[in-house]
Design an enzyme around this catalytic site. Sequence first.
Site, PDB file in Angstrom:
ATOM      1  N   ASP A 118     -43.788   4.076 -19.126  1.00  0.00           N
ATOM      2  CA  ASP A 118     -43.822   5.386 -18.472  1.00  0.00           C
ATOM      3  C   ASP A 118     -45.141   5.703 -17.772  1.00  0.00           C
ATOM      4  O   ASP A 118     -45.278   6.769 -17.164  1.00  0.00           O
ATOM      5  CB  ASP A 118     -43.507   6.491 -19.486  1.00  0.00           C
ATOM      6  CG  ASP A 118     -42.049   6.446 -19.930  1.00  0.00           C
ATOM      7  OD1 ASP A 118     -41.186   6.196 -19.066  1.00  0.00           O
ATOM      8  OD2 ASP A 118     -41.778   6.635 -21.125  1.00  0.00           O
ATOM      9  N   ASP A 180     -34.265   3.628 -15.790  1.00  0.00           N
ATOM     10  CA  ASP A 180     -35.350   4.552 -15.442  1.00  0.00           C
ATOM     11  C   ASP A 180     -36.610   3.810 -14.967  1.00  0.00           C
ATOM     12  O   ASP A 180     -37.403   4.321 -14.190  1.00  0.00           O
ATOM     13  CB  ASP A 180     -35.766   5.416 -16.644  1.00  0.00           C
ATOM     14  CG  ASP A 180     -34.654   5.763 -17.598  1.00  0.00           C
ATOM     15  OD1 ASP A 180     -33.644   5.036 -17.645  1.00  0.00           O
ATOM     16  OD2 ASP A 180     -34.789   6.752 -18.331  1.00  0.00           O
TER      17      ASP A 180
HETATM   18  N1  GLY Z   1     -36.860   8.392 -18.744  1.00  0.00           N
HETATM   19  C1  GLY Z   1     -36.220   9.148 -19.720  1.00  0.00           C
HETATM   20  C2  GLY Z   1     -35.149  10.057 -19.247  1.00  0.00           C
HETATM   21  O1  GLY Z   1     -34.714  10.018 -18.126  1.00  0.00           O
HETATM   22  O2  GLY Z   1     -34.726  10.858 -20.041  1.00  0.00           O
END
Ligand code: GLY
Length: 405
Positions: A118, A180
């Site tokens: 992230d 993601d």
């Molecule tokens: N990246 C985590 C979400 O989209 O909840």
Amino acid sequence: MIKQIVLVLIVSVLFLGCNYKENEDQQLKKIVNESLELATRQSLLMAESLSDKPTRLPQTINKKGNLVTCNSAWWVSGFFPGVLWYLYENNPTDSLKYWAENYTLRVEDQKYTTDNHDVGFMIFCSFGNAFRITGNSKYKEVIHTASNSLMTRFNPTVGCIRSWDYKPWSAKWQYPVIIDNLMNLEMLEWTAKAFHDDKYSDVAESHANKTLQNHFREDFSSYHVVSYDTITGAVEKRNTSQGYSDESAWARGQAWALYGYTMMYRETGLADYLKQARGIADFILNHPKLPADKVPYWDFDAPDIPNAKRDASAAAIICSALIELSDFVSEDDSSSTYLKAAKDMIRSLSSPEYRAELGTNGNFILMHSVGHMPNGSEVDVPLSYADYYYVEALMRMKKRLSAQN
Ligand code: GLY
């Protein structure tokens, strides 16, 4: 005589059609400007409310409606600073700049993050926008360091960046990669260009290519988690974590996929990425379960549709991506379909159904998003990333409408 009447009728219809479109765009312009104004006032209230808590960042609200904050290490930390930078770009006042810098610096320590993927979300939404808007070189080095941190998570055998480390809850996967993760590639593409070093874009493109191969079904819908065998690099499992089921289409996952391949096409010009983005857009926009207001249910396969919760965050991400995608394709290739859908989404999200009144909603801009339904956390709440992509979409639409006139 009949020919003349027909000609007059055709010209009149064309004239009325153009006028109607012009009026529609004028109205949308008004909605965009009002929404940016509201977002500015709301975000300044948010910024001031945490002035005495210099390590905290907005996350969501709890059941009592009170603000829930996070520290810089939670994946959403960069979104609120990013909102402030977009709003400063729209209206460069001293107070917006002050708070944008203040909240951006709260996230800086995450440039050393190597234990999850992230870091791209955290640093590029904050420092990336800070550098893009101010050109201040101190921000550039932070992004460089963050990209080096992200690069440590690339495994050449697998060809992807690892999303989650080994934890009790993730122990069933050898090497989990979530859809993601595409979003973090923008920072690597940027770093490759800014520092003239292809190693960053090589990793980004390897990840994007492998994801394109393995994360998608024939209808262009995406799995959430694909896990790889670390010895052979082959797919080990395809599952979900935040969706309804392994085989369902989790709405935000589809949104990340659409945004990710649109962004990768912008960065590389590679036709495969554009084709993928168009396939995903068509899956979303033609889906029989997409509601009339185009704000998706939290999962396209949620069993309780039409009573399932909506996810405004997915709509905001899709909307922002569609505005960009509409610029990359010709009229014959659905450009106006994508732009029209984005306009519909902006109208919906900016209506009282989704956009909060000033001083309510914990000072977040949008209501009705879903974070993690299977865990029962952050269900039907505001989320800082819904606000980020909504404000980004407003800015993109504003530019698009000004360019037209
Ligand atoms: N990246 C985590 C979400 O989209 O909840």
